[in-house]
Write an enzyme that holds these catalytic residues in place. Structure first.
Site, short mmCIF file in Angstrom:
data_model
loop_
_atom_site.label_atom_id
_atom_site.label_comp_id
_atom_site.label_asym_id
_atom_site.label_seq_id
_atom_site.Cartn_x
_atom_site.Cartn_y
_atom_site.Cartn_z
N ASP A 29 34.83 -61.48 66.79
CA ASP A 29 35.25 -60.92 68.08
C ASP A 29 36.36 -61.84 68.57
O ASP A 29 36.13 -63.01 68.86
CB ASP A 29 34.08 -60.89 69.06
CG ASP A 29 34.46 -60.30 70.41
OD1 ASP A 29 35.67 -60.31 70.76
OD2 ASP A 29 33.57 -59.84 71.14
N LEU A 30 37.57 -61.33 68.66
CA LEU A 30 38.73 -62.19 68.92
C LEU A 30 38.74 -62.79 70.31
O LEU A 30 39.58 -63.65 70.60
CB LEU A 30 40.02 -61.41 68.67
CG LEU A 30 40.22 -60.91 67.24
CD1 LEU A 30 41.58 -60.25 67.06
CD2 LEU A 30 40.05 -62.04 66.23
N LYS A 72 55.81 -56.80 65.10
CA LYS A 72 56.41 -56.14 66.25
C LYS A 72 55.46 -55.04 66.75
O LYS A 72 54.60 -54.59 65.98
CB LYS A 72 57.77 -55.55 65.89
CG LYS A 72 57.72 -54.22 65.11
CD LYS A 72 59.09 -53.62 65.00
CE LYS A 72 59.03 -52.24 64.41
NZ LYS A 72 58.53 -51.21 65.29
N LYS A 111 63.98 -55.74 53.14
CA LYS A 111 64.39 -54.70 52.21
C LYS A 111 65.44 -55.23 51.23
O LYS A 111 66.36 -55.95 51.62
CB LYS A 111 64.97 -53.50 52.99
CG LYS A 111 63.94 -52.68 53.74
CD LYS A 111 64.60 -51.54 54.47
CE LYS A 111 63.56 -50.65 55.15
NZ LYS A 111 62.74 -49.91 54.19
N GLU A 119 64.55 -40.40 60.62
CA GLU A 119 63.24 -40.06 60.07
C GLU A 119 63.01 -38.56 60.21
O GLU A 119 63.36 -37.96 61.24
CB GLU A 119 62.13 -40.80 60.82
CG GLU A 119 62.21 -42.31 60.73
CD GLU A 119 61.09 -42.98 61.53
OE1 GLU A 119 59.97 -43.09 60.98
OE2 GLU A 119 61.33 -43.34 62.69
N HIS A 125 65.05 -53.40 64.57
CA HIS A 125 65.65 -53.07 63.28
C HIS A 125 67.17 -52.86 63.37
O HIS A 125 67.94 -53.46 62.62
CB HIS A 125 65.03 -51.80 62.70
CG HIS A 125 63.55 -51.88 62.52
ND1 HIS A 125 62.90 -53.05 62.17
CD2 HIS A 125 62.58 -50.93 62.63
CE1 HIS A 125 61.61 -52.81 62.06
NE2 HIS A 125 61.40 -51.55 62.35
N LYS A 169 63.49 -39.39 65.40
CA LYS A 169 62.43 -38.72 64.65
C LYS A 169 62.71 -37.23 64.58
O LYS A 169 63.43 -36.68 65.41
CB LYS A 169 61.07 -38.99 65.28
CG LYS A 169 60.62 -40.45 65.15
CD LYS A 169 59.19 -40.63 65.63
CE LYS A 169 58.71 -42.06 65.36
NZ LYS A 169 58.60 -42.36 63.92
#
Length: 490
Positions: free
Chosen positions: A86-87, A142, A176, A210, A234, A334
């Site tokens: 449990d954080l 992020k 990438k 996208e 990005h 998108k």
């Protein structure tokens, strides 16, 4: 070198879709250091065997060559362990500390694949449990904050426990192969450097498109939007890679110093430029690949009447000696017409034309980022049907020099997360974002966010665009005002 990689959020979506497959590929490629452990951490009550079975069931959905064989997964599963936590409970961190100290690995990586709201809590608890040792590295996913103030608060809390050199702020675009080739293109070759400036470059376009909508991430995305999700991180990192000056060497801080100079040189926003140079859009219902798809407001988890943007196009400039007056266009969205990311460097027309070229055409260099990975240089040449030497009356035809890195180097190349995880284990910071870079990026986008809040109050929401298109028509008008066009419109 022995290492322990502690994966907070070890049963979550990011862990099984990206991180664990990347670590498996590193083991398959023989690049994962020997003597390592991967420790999943979550609230679920699981044993090591149950955790391995859970990951095996998720890996079974992997398609193609990346799916492990039974023998390969059995070997990978030996690295997998699980700790229930449990954080919010200090006692659980004490148990984790005892678990890690019993082995005493050379390097301990704390990967926070959790909600950003937990970053401060986890780092403070790690410090209280004595887990912030010189051997510890912490990875932050992020989005790191929602605005400049929240970003500063998170970074301040993290720096209260870890030094800057122990903090790895991850942006997977920087891992990438195509982005690495962009840096190699610029700084490993003498060919383009004389052309990489305002005298020869007419405009530069960065597109991250996208086809997918928000899918099952509607509730998250509705509080984020395209500007925070894609542009602030990005797209601006790609802009830095294109626009930065050559660093004095390949060390992490030399590279990040030059990126920071670019971010600080971006032209500031004014009320006039915000109205003129920024387009905000939201996808409506439409056709994609022959199938009807819903609009953003019909997606699960999206608030009724939401004004969250799913598309951004903007124009900016880098106000320095190299780039003064050259427009940089950024576009992301998108439910667009293609799944594609590229950088297009549009060169100026020849200063004195002795041949005819297609109207409005000029040379351009296209750096393809996804789904293909390569470079294309667009030139002009005499057509094969012409006889004799070229004459001034002859119309030249466009030709293309195309380099496909997948074909040249093979498709089984190191993926973004695989490269970044290996760099964390090895302590290489070159591909990670420094806190002052993040703050400079947030400082630049904040006036845009504020202008949209004011527009919402006036009842001026994002422009609708049909799914399967390239966004609102205003995005084409944005570049046309300066005599330019997006790459698909050339």
């Amino acid at each position: 070198m022995s290492f322990d990689l502690v994966l907070f959020g070890g049963t979550g979506d990011l862990a099984w879709r990206k991180l664990l497959p990347a670590l498996f590929q590193a083991q398959r490629h023989g690049t994962l250091p020997a003597g390592g452990r991967i420790i999943g951490v979550a609230r679920d009550d699981l044993s090591d065997a149950q955790y391995r079975a859970l990951i095996a069931s998720r890996f079974a959905a992997v398609e193609g060559d990346k799916r492990p064989s039974a023998t390969e997964f059995e070997r990978f599963a030996e690295l997998l362990h699980y700790v229930r936590m449990d954080l919010s409970q200090g006692a659980d961190y004490a148990r984790l500390a005892a678990h890690l100290r019993a082995r005493g690995a050379d390097t301990v990586v704390m990967y926070l694949a959790t909600a950003p709201t937990l970053f401060t809590t986890v780092c403070e608890q790690l410090g209280a449990a004595g887990l912030a040792t010189p051997a510890t590295r912490v990875v932050l996913e992020k989005p790191l904050g929602h605005d400049l103030a929240s970003n500063r608060a998170i970074n301040a809390a993290v720096r209260g426990v870890f030094s800057e050199r122990q903090v790895f702020r991850i942006d997977h675009y920087l891992g990438k192969p195509s982005v690495q080739n962009l840096l190699a293109l610029r700084f490993g070759n003498a060919l383009f450097e004389p052309l990489w400036r305002r005298e020869t470059v007419a405009s530069i376009e960065i597109t991250i498109a996208e086809q997918l909508g928000v899918e099952k991430r509607g509730a998250f995305y509705d509080g984020t939007g395209a500007l925070r999700d894609m542009v602030q991180n990005h797209a601006l990192q790609l802009l830095c890679a294109i626009g930065m000056e050559p660093p004095i060497n390949a060390h992490a801080d030399a590279i990040r110093d030059e990126k920071l100079k670019v971010l600080r040189s971006l032209k500031g926003w004014t009320p006039e430029s915000l109205a003129r140079d920024v387009v905000r859009g939201q996808y409506a219902a439409g056709q994609l690949a022959g199938e009807a798809v819903p609009g953003y407001l019909q997606e699960p988890g999206v608030a009724p009447g939401s004004r969250t943007e799913t598309f951004v196009a903007l124009r900016t400039e880098i106000a320095n000696w190299r780039w003064a007056g050259v427009p940089f266009y950024i576009r992301t969205g998108k439910r667009l017409a293609a799944h594609e990311a590229h950088i297009a460097v549009h060169f100026r027309e020849a200063p004195h034309a002795i041949y005819r070229t297609p109207m409005g055409a000029a040379n351009r260099l296209v750096i393809h980022l996804q789904p293909r990975d390569g470079l294309a240089l667009h030139l002009f040449a005499a057509g094969q049907s012409q006889r004799g030497p070229a004459t001034a009356a002859q119309t030249l035809a466009p030709v293309q020099l195309d380099l496909d890195f997948d074909q040249r180097f093979g498709r089984e190349r190191v993926g973004a997360y695989e490269r970044l995880l290996l760099d964390v284990i090895d302590g290489r910071l070159n591909l990670f974002v420094r806190s002052d870079e993040q703050e400079a990026a947030w400082r630049w986008v904040e006036p845009v966010l504020q202008s949209w809040r004011e527009a919402d109050e006036r009842g001026e929401g994002p422009r609708p665009y049909a799914s399967g298109t390239w966004g609102p028509s205003a995005a084409s008008a944005l570049v046309a005002k300066s005599g330019h066009s997006w790459m698909e419109e050339v």
